[in-house]
Design a protein around this motif. Structure first.
Motif, PDB file in Angstrom:
ATOM      1  N   GLU A 195       0.999  -1.221   0.056  1.00  0.00           N
ATOM      2  CA  GLU A 195       0.101   0.005  -0.204  1.00  0.00           C
ATOM      3  C   GLU A 195       0.840   1.162   0.037  1.00  0.00           C
ATOM      4  N   ARG A 196       0.479   2.070  -0.727  1.00  0.00           N
ATOM      5  CA  ARG A 196       1.260   3.370  -1.011  1.00  0.00           C
ATOM      6  C   ARG A 196       1.020   4.545   0.092  1.00  0.00           C
ATOM      7  N   ARG A 197       1.990   4.821   0.794  1.00  0.00           N
ATOM      8  CA  ARG A 197       1.802   5.741   2.040  1.00  0.00           C
ATOM      9  C   ARG A 197       2.441   7.018   1.739  1.00  0.00           C
ATOM     10  N   GLY A 198       3.047   7.230   0.633  1.00  0.00           N
ATOM     11  CA  GLY A 198       3.888   8.526   0.633  1.00  0.00           C
ATOM     12  C   GLY A 198       4.404   8.543  -1.057  1.00  0.00           C
ATOM     13  N   LYS A 199       4.557   9.769  -1.323  1.00  0.00           N
ATOM     14  CA  LYS A 199       5.302  10.149  -2.536  1.00  0.00           C
ATOM     15  C   LYS A 199       6.358  11.129  -2.450  1.00  0.00           C
ATOM     16  N   VAL A 200       7.734  10.662  -2.538  1.00  0.00           N
ATOM     17  CA  VAL A 200       8.750  11.560  -2.419  1.00  0.00           C
ATOM     18  C   VAL A 200       9.711  11.793  -3.601  1.00  0.00           C
ATOM     19  N   ASP A 267       4.339  16.783  -7.467  1.00  0.00           N
ATOM     20  CA  ASP A 267       3.420  17.172  -6.652  1.00  0.00           C
ATOM     21  C   ASP A 267       3.922  16.004  -5.221  1.00  0.00           C
ATOM     22  N   TYR A 268       5.314  16.271  -4.968  1.00  0.00           N
ATOM     23  CA  TYR A 268       5.770  15.540  -3.807  1.00  0.00           C
ATOM     24  C   TYR A 268       5.382  16.016  -2.251  1.00  0.00           C
ATOM     25  N   ASP A 269       5.262  14.716  -1.286  1.00  0.00           N
ATOM     26  CA  ASP A 269       5.006  15.003  -0.209  1.00  0.00           C
ATOM     27  C   ASP A 269       6.269  15.786   0.741  1.00  0.00           C
ATOM     28  N   ALA A 270       7.380  15.102   0.220  1.00  0.00           N
ATOM     29  CA  ALA A 270       8.677  15.762   0.762  1.00  0.00           C
ATOM     30  C   ALA A 270       9.799  15.607  -0.423  1.00  0.00           C
ATOM     31  N   ILE A 271      10.868  16.255  -0.074  1.00  0.00           N
ATOM     32  CA  ILE A 271      12.376  16.217  -0.896  1.00  0.00           C
ATOM     33  C   ILE A 271      13.175  15.582   0.345  1.00  0.00           C
ATOM     34  N   ILE A 272      13.609  14.265  -0.151  1.00  0.00           N
ATOM     35  CA  ILE A 272      14.289  13.602   0.883  1.00  0.00           C
ATOM     36  C   ILE A 272      15.944  13.703   0.504  1.00  0.00           C
ATOM     37  N   THR A 273      16.879  13.830   1.458  1.00  0.00           N
ATOM     38  CA  THR A 273      18.321  13.618   1.210  1.00  0.00           C
ATOM     39  C   THR A 273      18.671  12.798   2.532  1.00  0.00           C
ATOM     40  N   ASN A 274      19.704  12.021   2.164  1.00  0.00           N
ATOM     41  CA  ASN A 274      20.282  10.987   3.051  1.00  0.00           C
ATOM     42  C   ASN A 274      21.820  11.789   3.494  1.00  0.00           C
ATOM     43  N   ALA A 275      21.999  12.911   3.315  1.00  0.00           N
ATOM     44  CA  ALA A 275      23.332  13.487   3.534  1.00  0.00           C
ATOM     45  C   ALA A 275      22.740  14.559   4.490  1.00  0.00           C
ATOM     46  N   ALA A 276      23.557  14.603   5.655  1.00  0.00           N
ATOM     47  CA  ALA A 276      23.025  15.843   6.838  1.00  0.00           C
ATOM     48  C   ALA A 276      23.474  17.193   6.104  1.00  0.00           C
ATOM     49  N   GLY A 277      24.653  17.252   5.451  1.00  0.00           N
ATOM     50  CA  GLY A 277      25.155  18.468   5.117  1.00  0.00           C
ATOM     51  C   GLY A 277      24.386  19.083   4.003  1.00  0.00           C
ATOM     52  N   CYS A 278      23.942  17.964   2.836  1.00  0.00           N
ATOM     53  CA  CYS A 278      22.843  18.685   1.948  1.00  0.00           C
ATOM     54  C   CYS A 278      21.544  19.169   2.699  1.00  0.00           C
ATOM     55  N   GLY A 279      21.230  18.350   3.516  1.00  0.00           N
ATOM     56  CA  GLY A 279      19.874  18.823   4.074  1.00  0.00           C
ATOM     57  C   GLY A 279      19.775  20.075   4.834  1.00  0.00           C
ATOM     58  N   SER A 280      20.874  20.251   5.540  1.00  0.00           N
ATOM     59  CA  SER A 280      20.822  21.539   6.273  1.00  0.00           C
ATOM     60  C   SER A 280      20.971  22.765   5.409  1.00  0.00           C
ATOM     61  N   HIS A 281      21.733  22.637   4.456  1.00  0.00           N
ATOM     62  CA  HIS A 281      21.812  23.604   3.246  1.00  0.00           C
ATOM     63  C   HIS A 281      20.444  23.733   2.576  1.00  0.00           C
ATOM     64  N   MET A 282      19.739  22.748   2.262  1.00  0.00           N
ATOM     65  CA  MET A 282      18.612  22.930   1.382  1.00  0.00           C
ATOM     66  C   MET A 282      17.525  23.449   2.216  1.00  0.00           C
ATOM     67  N   ALA A 314      10.824   8.575  10.405  1.00  0.00           N
ATOM     68  CA  ALA A 314      10.368   8.795  11.831  1.00  0.00           C
ATOM     69  C   ALA A 314       8.825   9.282  11.792  1.00  0.00           C
ATOM     70  N   SER A 315       8.489  10.210  10.933  1.00  0.00           N
ATOM     71  CA  SER A 315       7.447  10.931  10.826  1.00  0.00           C
ATOM     72  C   SER A 315       6.371   9.835  10.174  1.00  0.00           C
ATOM     73  N   VAL A 316       6.560   9.155   9.324  1.00  0.00           N
ATOM     74  CA  VAL A 316       5.570   8.341   8.608  1.00  0.00           C
ATOM     75  C   VAL A 316       5.475   6.820   9.294  1.00  0.00           C
TER      76      VAL A 316
END
Ligand code: SF4
Ligand code: SF4
Length: 437
Positions: A195-200, A267-282, A314-316
């Motif tokens: 079942e699809r719970r999200g789209k990122v 139309d995305y629920d979120a933009i995901i990164t696995n790199a903390a450095g990228c995420g903090s800058h984004m 963690a949120s989903v």
């Protein structure tokens, strides 16, 4: 001190960076010089110099703005030595946004200070030609892979060439280049399992494409196995974090504009990164675009959608995993996740959910010394900062050292090798993939 004009957008200066990027009195005046940040600052703790502390750096920046200090080698050295780890922001009772201050001070240096010719050229080639251009990055990574696998690397090490060139420490920090790059996955969609719970939308990064493809694949797998449809939008590029940290804010803006257009199209629920450095800058794109009327609003939307993968999962909520890891796992907080994004609980929650016995390290706000390309540019100081981190790692007993940023993984693996330890260093997503596959 006179108040600086923060609203006028001016043309790029001779050095190629806009004069709009200056540490403003608004930012600087929050510091009440209490000094509570000093003992949280890794460079102050290592060097014991006020000028290499957050307070000391703020003093110097104010003096530069007041015209009381020359923008010379001494100032540039103290600003260059800052890791950008923002442990000082966590400690500061006055809410000083030190990360923004130092980024702008570095932009000011790029506008006004002529770095030595070779240093300037190398920086330009790296920030302007290699990192933002996937084609060049692919070629350079291909050459690096040839060097690593053809026997040239072993030969250079055995004959002492790397040592003679003063590159022995830096060369050991180069990550192993992948057999198969991640570039081929850009443009693809990975359907949710069940079942699809999200789209990122997934941000593939820059170095991740050539040296951490397996981590990107693990991230996509964990998301899809948890019912999330993952799009890797074509046209995306480097997030521009390294550029902004080095003072190349105009270059960072160019990259940000592209990513904003690419990622806000779907139309995305979120933009995901696995790199903390990228995420903090984004999550700082809105600050980067504060003077760009055409993009300011979209930058805010982009910021609101950006999530670190641990934060999002963690949120989903995780689905039950196939197996439990059942090992003692020490978790090292990446500065750009814990200090900059204030994400500490989520990765721990995920690790516990897959049956890891969590071991807490002392001095959790302290940087490992990686800090983007700091470990290459400030190698000697970075290794001293790493030594303190490795003392903390060795003060606890664990089977695995986990973290959530590729830069930290490279640095901590180097630390393990230096100390003759073979404890594996893994990203939280790699452990999750193990539990789900
Ligand atoms: S960002 Fe880190 S290294 Fe720089 S002044 Fe703050 S605590 Fe020190
Ligand atoms: S940055 Fe914050 S903690 Fe450090 S001296 Fe200034 S007010 Fe005090």
């Amino acid at each position: 001190m006179s108040e600086l004009n923060t609203t006028a957008v001016v043309e790029p200066a001779a050095a190629g960076q806009s004069e709009q990027d200056v540490p403003t009195w608004d930012l600087l005046s929050k510091c009440v010089h209490c000094g509570l940040c000093l003992n949280h600052c890794p460079t102050y703790k290592t060097l014991g110099l006020e000028m290499d502390s957050p307070r000391g750096r703020i003093y110097q920046i104010v003096a530069i703005n007041d015209g009381k200090l020359e923008m010379g080698e001494a100032f540039v050295t103290h600003i260059d030595r800052c890791l950008g780890c923002v442990a000082c922001e966590i400690a500061c009772p006055s809410g000083v946004k030190y990360g923004r201050i130092v980024e702008r001070a570095r932009a000011q240096i790029e506008q006004k200070y002529p770095r030595p010719w070779l240093q300037h050229k190398l920086r330009d080639v790296f920030y302007r030609n290699i990192i933002p251009n996937y084609r060049t990055l692919k070629t350079v990574a291909g050459l690096m892979r040839f060097y690593q696998r053809s026997g040239l690397q072993s030969l250079a090490r055995a004959t002492g060439i790397t040592r003679l060139m003063g590159m022995a420490g830096v060369e050991k920090l180069a990550p192993e280049i992948d057999s198969e790059f991640f570039f081929g996955e850009i443009g693809k969609t990975f359907p949710a399992v069940g079942e699809r719970r999200g789209k990122v939308a997934f941000m593939a990064g820059c170095i991740n494409n050539v040296a951490f493809s397996h981590l990107n694949r693990a991230t996509v797998n964990v998301l899809t196995l948890n019912g999330i449809e993952v799009h890797i939008p074509a046209g995306q590029g480097c997030c521009g974090a390294l550029h902004a940290h080095a003072g190349y804010r105009d270059d960072s803006r160019k990259l940000a504009r592209n990513n904003i257009q690419v990622f806000l199209k779907g139309d995305y629920d979120a933009i995901i990164t696995n790199a903390a450095g990228c995420g903090s800058h984004m999550k700082e794109y809105d600050d980067l675009m504060e003077h760009d009327q055409a993009f300011a609003e979209q930058a805010k939307q982009f910021r609101a959608k950006t999530k670190d993968v641990t934060e999002y999962l963690a949120s989903v909520g995780l689905r039950p995993a196939k197996k439990k890891i059942g090992k003692k796992v020490a978790y090292q907080d990446p500065c750009h996740l814990a200090n900059a994004q204030r994400i500490k609980e989520q990765p721990r929650q995920l690790l516990k959910a897959i049956g890891c016995e969590l071991v807490e390290l002392p001095h959790q706000d302290q940087c490992c010394g990686s800090a983007g390309v700091y470990n290459v540019i400030q190698n000697e100081l970075s290794m001293r900062v790493l030594a303190a981190k490795m003392d903390d790692v060795q003060s606890v007993t664990s089977d695995i050292l986990a973290t959530a940023n590729v830069g930290c993984m490279i640095q901590l693996r180097a630390g393990m090798a230096q100390r003759g330890l073979n404890t594996p260093v893994k990203h939280v997503m790699e452990l999750l993939e193990e539990a789900y596959s």
